[in-house]
Write a protein that holds these residues in place. Structure first.
Motif, short mmCIF file in Angstrom:
data_model
loop_
_atom_site.label_atom_id
_atom_site.label_comp_id
_atom_site.label_asym_id
_atom_site.label_seq_id
_atom_site.Cartn_x
_atom_site.Cartn_y
_atom_site.Cartn_z
N LYS A 22 0.72 -1.10 0.28
CA LYS A 22 0.42 0.15 -0.26
C LYS A 22 0.90 0.89 0.29
CE LYS A 22 -4.31 -1.59 2.46
NZ LYS A 22 -4.40 -1.45 3.17
N GLN A 25 2.23 1.79 -3.54
CA GLN A 25 1.08 1.93 -4.41
C GLN A 25 0.84 3.65 -4.45
OE1 GLN A 25 -1.30 -1.02 -3.93
NE2 GLN A 25 -1.48 -2.07 -5.27
N GLU A 28 3.80 6.13 -5.81
CA GLU A 28 3.39 6.22 -6.78
C GLU A 28 2.22 6.86 -7.76
OE1 GLU A 28 1.15 5.74 -10.62
OE2 GLU A 28 0.47 4.98 -9.05
N CYS A 61 7.69 1.88 -9.00
CA CYS A 61 7.54 1.78 -7.69
C CYS A 61 5.62 1.16 -8.63
CB CYS A 61 6.69 2.77 -7.34
SG CYS A 61 7.24 3.92 -5.85
N THR A 62 5.47 1.04 -9.32
CA THR A 62 4.60 0.67 -10.05
C THR A 62 4.89 -1.23 -9.92
OG1 THR A 62 3.60 2.27 -11.27
CG2 THR A 62 3.58 0.25 -12.33
N ALA A 65 5.01 -2.79 -6.64
CA ALA A 65 4.21 -3.79 -6.73
C ALA A 65 3.32 -4.30 -6.98
CB ALA A 65 3.13 -2.27 -6.19
#
Length: 122
Positions: A22, A25, A28, A61-62, A65
């Protein structure tokens, strides 16, 4: 027994992993929002380096995740890279006085800390 559903994932480690997911995400999303915010500013041309950093951070980050969400055995590698990029992005954002860059900088540094811990966990 008491009518309460038992969460499928009561393992403490998995709960911690969901928290990191979390956080990544959220980072991002904040980086994407901040990049779009900067593009609306009059000084956007002077902030190209910040825009590049924000995009790099959002992209890693994408990717991180996605690896975390599917519990990939390789998730620690992108998390380690994510920590480095988030730290660099966060420090760069904190150099800018506007409120959105300050918020983004703090978000990135928090993400960097959590990704580093995740990457170093056994």
């Amino acid at each position: 027994m008491y009518g309460h559903p038992v969460p499928y994932d009561t393992n403490v480690r998995n709960i911690q992993n969901r928290h990191v997911l979390k956080t990544v995400q959220h980072c991002e999303a904040v980086c994407e929002f901040t990049a779009n915010y900067i593009l609306t500013r009059e000084d956007a041309n002077r902030r190209k380096e910040q825009l590049r950093m924000l995009r790099d951070c959002a992209d890693i980050c994408t990717l991180t995740a996605k690896y975390m969400a599917r519990h990939s055995r390789f998730a620690k590698s992108p998390a380690s890279v994510c920590a480095k990029i988030c730290e660099a992005c966060g420090n760069h954002c904190l150099r800018h006085p506007d409120q959105q860059s300050q918020k983004c900088g703090q978000t990135c540094l928090q993400c960097a800390r959590e990704c580093r811990e995740f990457a170093m966990s056994s």
